[in-house]
Write a protein that holds these residues in place. Structure first.
Motif, short mmCIF file in Angstrom:
data_model
loop_
_atom_site.label_atom_id
_atom_site.label_comp_id
_atom_site.label_asym_id
_atom_site.label_seq_id
_atom_site.Cartn_x
_atom_site.Cartn_y
_atom_site.Cartn_z
N ASN A 161 0.84 -1.21 0.00
CA ASN A 161 0.00 0.00 0.00
C ASN A 161 0.87 1.25 0.00
O ASN A 161 0.62 2.18 -0.75
N TYR A 165 0.40 3.93 -2.98
CA TYR A 165 -0.24 5.23 -2.78
C TYR A 165 0.78 6.35 -2.60
O TYR A 165 0.49 7.37 -1.99
N ILE A 194 -4.74 9.93 3.67
CA ILE A 194 -6.11 9.42 3.78
C ILE A 194 -6.97 10.51 4.42
O ILE A 194 -6.59 11.05 5.46
N ILE A 202 -10.97 2.37 6.59
CA ILE A 202 -10.10 1.68 5.64
C ILE A 202 -9.86 0.21 5.97
O ILE A 202 -9.41 -0.54 5.11
N TYR A 207 -13.66 -1.43 1.43
CA TYR A 207 -13.73 0.03 1.50
C TYR A 207 -12.48 0.61 0.84
O TYR A 207 -11.36 0.18 1.09
N VAL A 209 -10.85 4.55 -0.50
CA VAL A 209 -11.06 5.99 -0.56
C VAL A 209 -11.37 6.36 -2.00
O VAL A 209 -12.30 7.12 -2.28
N LEU A 222 -9.09 -5.72 0.11
CA LEU A 222 -9.14 -6.62 1.28
C LEU A 222 -7.86 -6.60 2.10
O LEU A 222 -7.80 -7.16 3.19
N GLY A 223 -6.82 -5.95 1.54
CA GLY A 223 -5.50 -6.01 2.17
C GLY A 223 -5.50 -5.59 3.64
O GLY A 223 -4.96 -6.30 4.50
N LEU A 224 -6.12 -4.46 3.95
CA LEU A 224 -6.09 -3.98 5.33
C LEU A 224 -7.02 -4.77 6.24
O LEU A 224 -6.76 -4.89 7.44
P1 ADP Z 1 -6.64 -1.74 -1.66
O1 ADP Z 1 -6.51 -3.04 -2.33
O2 ADP Z 1 -7.72 -0.88 -2.24
O3 ADP Z 1 -5.34 -1.03 -1.46
P2 ADP Z 1 -6.64 -2.04 1.25
O4 ADP Z 1 -7.57 -2.78 2.15
O5 ADP Z 1 -5.22 -2.43 1.30
O6 ADP Z 1 -7.23 -2.15 -0.21
O7 ADP Z 1 -6.76 -0.49 1.59
C1 ADP Z 1 -8.05 0.14 1.65
C2 ADP Z 1 -7.97 1.59 1.21
O8 ADP Z 1 -7.22 2.36 2.16
C3 ADP Z 1 -7.27 1.81 -0.12
O9 ADP Z 1 -8.14 1.66 -1.21
C4 ADP Z 1 -6.78 3.25 0.01
O10 ADP Z 1 -7.83 4.13 -0.32
C5 ADP Z 1 -6.50 3.40 1.50
N1 ADP Z 1 -5.06 3.22 1.81
C6 ADP Z 1 -4.45 2.12 2.32
N2 ADP Z 1 -3.13 2.32 2.53
C7 ADP Z 1 -2.89 3.61 2.16
C8 ADP Z 1 -1.71 4.43 2.15
N3 ADP Z 1 -0.51 3.99 2.56
N4 ADP Z 1 -1.85 5.72 1.71
C9 ADP Z 1 -3.05 6.19 1.30
N5 ADP Z 1 -4.19 5.46 1.29
C10 ADP Z 1 -4.12 4.19 1.71
#
Ligand code: ADP
Length: 258
Positions: A161, A165, A194, A202, A207, A209, A222-224
């Motif tokens: 991530n 990002y 964010i 998140i 979900y 952004v 689904l990563g987070l």
């Molecule tokens: P994704 O596969 O969309 O990255 P995650 O579950 O890993 O799914 O993250 C959910 C959302 O959180 C992302 O779509 C992004 O909008 C936000 N996000 C996660 N990590 C970061 C980061 N390091 N900087 C900015 N936004 C982040």
């Protein structure tokens, strides 16, 4: 609220009152609603790439391409969308396994130096490809107890991530240190950040952004959710600090002792 009532009878079978039982079913309803939402979300997430794969495959079959480059471009889209599908299915299975096997996470002694070296190599390669400056600061000689593979997954997801990002020439850094009873892992980036109202959300499944951006980076959404699950299964906590357009820091605290 669900109410069940029954008359209270005397010995002579005369009614002299009523018993009312109030069941609070809001929690049950909420869980049921979440389950329905999840199924709807999964279906939607699967449908989007499949629709695109079918569409481009049909076009290739029907059209008589004079320009081979166009056909090739379509095949590339098909490949990209299949890769997304594969990642999505992988993450879905991972989440479902975690929910079932939470109690079965292994609890081995993890020596941080050894355990982290592979992750750092991957991060260095990723950073180079994306022209991002990567730095790591690992306190040497520290260890904790946990599931080494799942904890590596946590690090990979956060680093992925951070790299996704963050724009070119940005910075990503990883630090691991020993603090009182915890091992503290922090992943910091100078990326897009964010928005305040999104920080709470998140960790929810699917979900994002910015849906378009996440699709573009190939994220599954689904990563987070997976990260949070694994951290909590280790009795740990995760904390996020983020400023829009400046960057984000994800901090994980894992208790050192079982
Ligand atoms: P994704 O596969 O969309 O990255 P995650 O579950 O890993 O799914 O993250 C959910 C959302 O959180 C992302 O779509 C992004 O909008 C936000 N996000 C996660 N990590 C970061 C980061 N390091 N900087 C900015 N936004 C982040």
């Amino acid at each position: 609220i669900e109410i069940v009532g029954a008359p209270v009878l005397t010995e002579k079978n005369e009614q002299n009152g009523v018993v009312l039982v109030f069941h609070d079913i809001t929690e049950l309803k909420r869980v049921e609603e979440m389950r329905k939402d999840f199924v709807a979300n999964v279906s939607h997430e699967l449908k989007t790439p499949i629709t695109s794969i079918r569409g481009f495959a049909e076009t290739i079959l029907e059209d008589d391409f004079e320009d081979k480059a166009v056909a090739q471009q379509f095949v590339n889209i098909i490949l990209k969308e299949s890769t997304r599908l594969q990642a999505l299915i992988h993450d879905l299975l991972e989440l479902s396994k975690l929910e079932k096997e939470e109690m079965k996470l292994s609890q081995k002694r993890i020596d941080v130096d050894d355990w982290i070296s592979g992750i750092i190599t991957i991060a260095e390669q990723q950073a180079e490809q994306k022209s991002i400056h990567f730095e790591s600061s690992i306190e040497s000689g520290i260890s904790f107890y946990g599931d080494p593979d799942h904890m590596q997954q946590v690090l990979l997801n956060l680093m992925n991530n951070a790299m996704s990002y963050t724009k070119e020439n940005g910075e990503v850094s990883l630090s691991i240190r020993d603090e009182a009873n915890d091992i503290v892992i922090s992943v910091r980036d100078t990326g897009i950040g964010i928005p305040e109202e999104a920080v709470q959300r998140i960790f929810e499944r699917f979900y994002r952004v910015d849906r378009a951006r996440s699709r573009h980076t190939g994220g599954t959404g689904l990563g987070l959710a997976i990260v949070k699950h694994i951290v909590e299964a280790h009795n740990g906590r995760i904390h996020v600090e983020s400023t829009l357009n400046e960057g984000s820091t994800f901090i994980i605290y894992i208790p050192k002792k079982l």
